[in-house]
Design an enzyme around this catalytic site. Structure first.
Site, PDB file in Angstrom:
ATOM      1  N   CYS A 292      -0.185   4.565   0.358  1.00  0.00           N
ATOM      2  CA  CYS A 292      -0.870   5.501   1.114  1.00  0.00           C
ATOM      3  C   CYS A 292      -0.077   6.138   2.138  1.00  0.00           C
ATOM      4  CB  CYS A 292      -2.386   5.096   1.506  1.00  0.00           C
ATOM      5  SG  CYS A 292      -2.415   4.497   3.010  1.00  0.00           S
TER       6      CYS A 292
ATOM      7  N   CYS B 201       0.810  -1.269  -0.107  1.00  0.00           N
ATOM      8  CA  CYS B 201      -0.108   0.071  -0.002  1.00  0.00           C
ATOM      9  C   CYS B 201       0.685   1.297  -0.048  1.00  0.00           C
ATOM     10  CB  CYS B 201      -0.884   0.024   1.354  1.00  0.00           C
ATOM     11  SG  CYS B 201      -2.092   1.434   1.033  1.00  0.00           S
TER      12      CYS B 201
ATOM     13  N   CYS C  68      -0.812   3.996   6.060  1.00  0.00           N
ATOM     14  CA  CYS C  68      -0.398   2.857   6.683  1.00  0.00           C
ATOM     15  C   CYS C  68       1.383   2.702   7.221  1.00  0.00           C
ATOM     16  CB  CYS C  68      -0.525   1.762   5.476  1.00  0.00           C
ATOM     17  SG  CYS C  68      -2.059   1.441   4.987  1.00  0.00           S
TER      18      CYS C  68
HETATM   19  N1  LIG Z   1      -4.026   9.119  -1.032  1.00  0.00           N
HETATM   20  C1  LIG Z   1      -4.460   9.112   0.014  1.00  0.00           C
HETATM   21  C2  LIG Z   1      -5.126   7.752   0.086  1.00  0.00           C
HETATM   22  C3  LIG Z   1      -5.484   7.359   1.683  1.00  0.00           C
HETATM   23  C4  LIG Z   1      -6.402   6.169   1.560  1.00  0.00           C
HETATM   24  O1  LIG Z   1      -7.764   6.121   1.056  1.00  0.00           O
HETATM   25  N2  LIG Z   1      -5.828   4.962   2.058  1.00  0.00           N
HETATM   26  C5  LIG Z   1      -6.639   3.605   1.754  1.00  0.00           C
HETATM   27  C6  LIG Z   1      -5.732   2.559   1.763  1.00  0.00           C
HETATM   28  S1  LIG Z   1      -5.210   2.458   3.430  1.00  0.00           S
HETATM   29  C7  LIG Z   1      -7.731   3.686   3.058  1.00  0.00           C
HETATM   30  O2  LIG Z   1      -8.490   2.742   2.954  1.00  0.00           O
HETATM   31  N3  LIG Z   1      -7.818   4.496   4.130  1.00  0.00           N
HETATM   32  C8  LIG Z   1      -8.730   4.550   5.046  1.00  0.00           C
HETATM   33  C9  LIG Z   1      -7.989   4.902   6.196  1.00  0.00           C
HETATM   34  O3  LIG Z   1      -6.726   5.523   6.217  1.00  0.00           O
HETATM   35  O4  LIG Z   1      -8.591   4.954   7.269  1.00  0.00           O
HETATM   36  C10 LIG Z   1      -3.087   8.914   1.088  1.00  0.00           C
HETATM   37  O5  LIG Z   1      -2.204   8.755   0.609  1.00  0.00           O
HETATM   38  O6  LIG Z   1      -3.281   9.365   2.136  1.00  0.00           O
HETATM   39 ZN   LIG Z   2      -2.850   2.189   3.167  1.00  0.00          ZN
END
Ligand SMILES: N[C@@H](CCC(=O)N[C@@H](CS)C(=O)NCC(=O)O)C(=O)O
Ligand SMILES: [Zn+2]
Ligand SMILES: [Zn+2]
Length: 191
Positions: free
Chosen positions: A50, A48, A53
């Protein structure tokens, strides 16, 4: 030198074992480690990109998979856990001392409620499901990766046999959309 995607990806993927049924994950403190015990292998394990994480230092991606929340128990030093962002969909429980995320849990109505998000590299055991795909790949730009490096990053995933997606895999996106459709009242035959 090419950037590290993640130590479990950079030098090729090691297959897990279909008969493996769980183990312990520990934080990275030198002593009094937080320990969680999983009574299940992970599913949908993936890279991932993002920003939320947990990643080991130097890695552009997290490796994160899911287990039923009933299969997760905190078996040592629970008092060191704290939720990183209580407003986030995934409430990531991290060690207050070393910062490692032990498990992420969803409490609100969501297609993945009931599944906890975990990082199997925190285990000494072998046999965990290997990464199946890479998600949120374009998101690494949000943390400073140069847009012109993206071809190289996607090519590296391809070279180790992982499909790169900019959200989640089609299977998971279909699950999310099915949940949304059903919530709006749509009923599908034979589902
Ligand atoms: N582009 C954003 C994407 C964030 C995102 O949507 N993450 C997903 C994958 S982990 C998710 O499900 N997020 C929910 C959360 O973090 O609570 C970032 O990088 O922060
Ligand atoms: Zn993530
Ligand atoms: Zn720790």
């Amino acid at each position: 030198m090419a950037p590290s995607l993640h130590p479990l990806v950079d030098n090729g993927i090691t297959p897990g074992s279909s008969s493996f049924s769980g183990g312990k994950l520990r934080c990275r403190c030198a002593s009094d480690q937080v320990e969680i015990t999983l009574n299940s292998n992970v599913a949908h394990n993936h890279a991932c990109g993002c920003s939320k994480c947990w990643k080991p230092s130097g890695a552009l991606f997290s490796i994160v998979g899911v287990v039923p929340r009933d299969a997760v128990s905190v078996t040592a030093n629970a008092s060191k856990l704290s939720i990183v962002d209580k407003e986030a969909t995934i409430q990531r429980n991290a060690c207050k001392d070393c910062g490692v995320h032990l498990f992420g849990r969803i409490e609100k109505d969501h297609p993945f409620k009931g599944l906890d998000f975990v990082h199997v590299e925190l285990s000494d055991e072998m046999g965990w499901q290997e990464p199946q795909f890479a998600g949120f790949v374009s998101s690494i730009i949000e943390r400073g990766s140069h847009p012109k490096e993206m071809d190289e990053v996607r090519a590296k995933f391809k070279a180790v046999g992982l499909q790169a997606y900019d959200v989640l895999s089609p299977v998971l996106m279909d699950l999310i959309s099915t949940f949304t459709a059903q919530k709006s009242g749509i009923r599908f035959a034979n589902l």
